[in-house]
Design a protein around this motif. Structure first.
Motif, PDB file in Angstrom:
ATOM      1  N   ILE A   2       6.852 -15.730  -6.636  1.00 58.07           N
ATOM      2  CA  ILE A   2       5.830 -14.809  -6.161  1.00 58.07           C
ATOM      3  C   ILE A   2       6.225 -14.270  -4.790  1.00 58.07           C
ATOM      4  N   ASP A   3       6.190 -12.940  -4.664  1.00 57.45           N
ATOM      5  CA  ASP A   3       6.450 -12.314  -3.374  1.00 57.45           C
ATOM      6  C   ASP A   3       5.134 -12.352  -2.576  1.00 57.45           C
ATOM      7  N   ILE A   4       5.085 -13.241  -1.573  1.00 53.37           N
ATOM      8  CA  ILE A   4       3.827 -13.496  -0.858  1.00 53.37           C
ATOM      9  C   ILE A   4       3.288 -12.243  -0.159  1.00 53.37           C
ATOM     10  N   ASP A   5       4.206 -11.448   0.447  1.00 55.43           N
ATOM     11  CA  ASP A   5       3.750 -10.238   1.150  1.00 55.43           C
ATOM     12  C   ASP A   5       3.102  -9.252   0.184  1.00 55.43           C
ATOM     13  N   LYS A   6       3.788  -9.059  -0.946  1.00 55.42           N
ATOM     14  CA  LYS A   6       3.260  -8.126  -1.951  1.00 55.42           C
ATOM     15  C   LYS A   6       1.924  -8.637  -2.511  1.00 55.42           C
ATOM     16  N   TYR A   7       1.889  -9.931  -2.672  1.00 56.96           N
ATOM     17  CA  TYR A   7       0.698 -10.569  -3.240  1.00 56.96           C
ATOM     18  C   TYR A   7      -0.519 -10.347  -2.338  1.00 56.96           C
ATOM     19  N   LEU A   8      -0.309 -10.568  -1.013  1.00 55.06           N
ATOM     20  CA  LEU A   8      -1.421 -10.386  -0.073  1.00 55.06           C
ATOM     21  C   LEU A   8      -1.829  -8.917   0.020  1.00 55.06           C
ATOM     22  N   GLU A   9      -0.812  -8.050  -0.045  1.00 52.42           N
ATOM     23  CA  GLU A   9      -1.090  -6.607   0.016  1.00 52.42           C
ATOM     24  C   GLU A   9      -1.998  -6.203  -1.153  1.00 52.42           C
ATOM     25  N   GLN A  10      -1.686  -6.755  -2.337  1.00 53.70           N
ATOM     26  CA  GLN A  10      -2.494  -6.459  -3.532  1.00 53.70           C
ATOM     27  C   GLN A  10      -3.922  -6.989  -3.367  1.00 53.70           C
ATOM     28  N   LEU A  11      -4.036  -8.234  -2.850  1.00 53.27           N
ATOM     29  CA  LEU A  11      -5.365  -8.834  -2.673  1.00 53.27           C
ATOM     30  C   LEU A  11      -6.240  -8.010  -1.736  1.00 53.27           C
ATOM     31  N   LYS A  12      -5.588  -7.384  -0.749  1.00 49.84           N
ATOM     32  CA  LYS A  12      -6.354  -6.637   0.262  1.00 49.84           C
ATOM     33  C   LYS A  12      -6.482  -5.158  -0.086  1.00 49.84           C
ATOM     34  N   SER A  13      -5.917  -4.737  -1.216  1.00 45.76           N
ATOM     35  CA  SER A  13      -5.856  -3.296  -1.483  1.00 45.76           C
ATOM     36  C   SER A  13      -7.239  -2.699  -1.765  1.00 45.76           C
ATOM     37  N   PRO A  14      -7.475  -1.496  -1.199  1.00 40.41           N
ATOM     38  CA  PRO A  14      -8.764  -0.817  -1.425  1.00 40.41           C
ATOM     39  C   PRO A  14      -9.038  -0.581  -2.912  1.00 40.41           C
ATOM     40  N   ARG A  15      -7.962  -0.363  -3.673  1.00 41.44           N
ATOM     41  CA  ARG A  15      -8.106  -0.128  -5.110  1.00 41.44           C
ATOM     42  C   ARG A  15      -8.722  -1.355  -5.808  1.00 41.44           C
ATOM     43  N   LEU A  16      -8.227  -2.535  -5.460  1.00 42.24           N
ATOM     44  CA  LEU A  16      -8.746  -3.759  -6.055  1.00 42.24           C
ATOM     45  C   LEU A  16     -10.172  -4.017  -5.557  1.00 42.24           C
ATOM     46  N   GLN A  17     -10.383  -3.764  -4.272  1.00 42.72           N
ATOM     47  CA  GLN A  17     -11.736  -3.963  -3.720  1.00 42.72           C
ATOM     48  C   GLN A  17     -12.757  -3.122  -4.476  1.00 42.72           C
ATOM     49  N   LEU A  18     -12.370  -1.872  -4.723  1.00 42.73           N
ATOM     50  CA  LEU A  18     -13.273  -0.971  -5.435  1.00 42.73           C
ATOM     51  C   LEU A  18     -13.517  -1.447  -6.874  1.00 42.73           C
ATOM     52  N   ALA A  19     -12.434  -1.874  -7.529  1.00 44.27           N
ATOM     53  CA  ALA A  19     -12.562  -2.347  -8.922  1.00 44.27           C
ATOM     54  C   ALA A  19     -13.492  -3.565  -8.984  1.00 44.27           C
TER      55      ALA A  19
END
Ligand code: ASP
Ligand code: MG
Length: 308
Positions: A2-19
């Motif tokens: 798992i790429d930790i940086d990418k993973y955190l970026e995804q967790l914090k992404s506005p797109r995911l927040q909205l979904a």
């Protein structure tokens, strides 16, 4: 890995927040609709000696506790049938683990761990379940359009209103028109959801009820999304008589012993029933109009990919 940086970026992404904010609303609407329709909510089962065979998924998720073998729930189908002893109309937001083959990694709609709205009704027939499914789906869509219009505008999703009754297409018609891999082609052509009905016996699991007047055909259905989003839900009437269940298990080439406990319970009597399982992440994906289901799921696990 798992790429930790990418993973955190995804967790914090506005797109995911909205979904997730849309999904929170969807869960609320579903629950309100079903409680209003006199359903009782039951809690999920994660491990059990019996689960849905779903023979497509060759890997059995197993855990051993105290020397007993449990399987990880692929679906709560048998528990839904049994729960009808407790209440006549039940639903559950149920986690399912289906270890799909890795070639389904990039379909945009497969996860090996997902949640479905599972429901079941005593004495119901397919027609009643179809009506309920249409009512639920159209209500949820119309509420989300009203309440989340600003979010939907942000992601440029234009959702129409869907007016039941939805069109019905038989499995046979679908194969004739689109060939064996009809699901996506059909979904791409639809401008409203449609019911796919009457699957052939060999296409489904042993618990979908066979039409007595048309041997080989099941009294079951899928709901197909418009716009190429594929399957929304699967369900049908159920086999509930011991001898019929046994003969259907045998027909699948499954050892009766592996369903021993379920069969003993069935021998004591199951209610005739019907119900469906409606994928929650897929519903959120459809409402958001996203290509990738991982964009609506925290901790998404795609087939063949290591996940947290
Ligand atoms: N057991 C089915 C599934 O999970 C859903 C249902 O028939 O209720 O695919
Ligand atoms: Mg299905």
């Amino acid at each position: 890995m798992i790429d930790i940086d990418k993973y955190l970026e995804q967790l914090k992404s506005p797109r995911l927040q909205l979904a997730i904010s849309i999904q929170t609303r969807l869960i609320t609407y579903i629950r309100e609709f079903l409680l209003e329709a006199s359903f009782k909510e039951i809690l999920p089962v994660i491990i059990s000696p019996v689960t849905d065979p779903l023979t497509d998924y060759r890997v059995r998720g197993e855990v051993e506790c105290y020397g007993f073998k449990y399987q990880i729930t692929k679906s709560m189908i048998f528990h839904k049938q049994l729960a009808l002893h407790t209440a006549p109309r039940i639903f559950c937001f149920s986690p399912n683990v289906r270890i799909e083959t890795a070639d389904r990694q990039n379909t945009g709609r497969h996860l090996i761990e997902f949640v479905q709205l599972d429901l079941e009704i005593r004495q119901a027939n397919r027609e009643e379940i179809i009506k309920l499914g249409e009512g639920l789906f159209s209500t949820v869509i119309s509420r989300i359009k009203q309440d989340a219009w600003a979010d939907l505008k942000t992601i440029k999703r234009e959702l129409p209103y869907f007016e039941p009754p939805f069109k019905k297409i038989t499995y046979e018609q679908a194969v004739k028109t689109y060939g064996q891999n009809f699901e996506l082609k059909l979904s791409e052509e639809l401008s409203e959801p449609a019911w796919l009905i009457d699957f052939p016996l060999e296409e489904r699991e042993f618990y979908d009820r066979q039409d007595e007047t048309r041997p080989g055909t099941l009294v079951d259905m899928d709901l197909i999304y418009p716009g190429g989003y594929g399957e929304a839900l699967s369900g049908g009437e159920r086999e509930y008589e011991l001898e019929k269940i046994k003969s259907r298990i045998r027909l699948k080439g499954i050892d009766l012993d592996s369903y021993d406990l379920y069969l003993k319970l069935a021998e004591r009597g199951l209610y005739p029933s019907a119900g469906f399982g409606f994928g929650l992440e897929r519903l959120t994906r459809f409402v958001c109009g996203f290509q990738d289901i991982a964009d609506v799921r925290l901790f998404a696990k795609k087939p063949g990919v290591y996940g947290l």
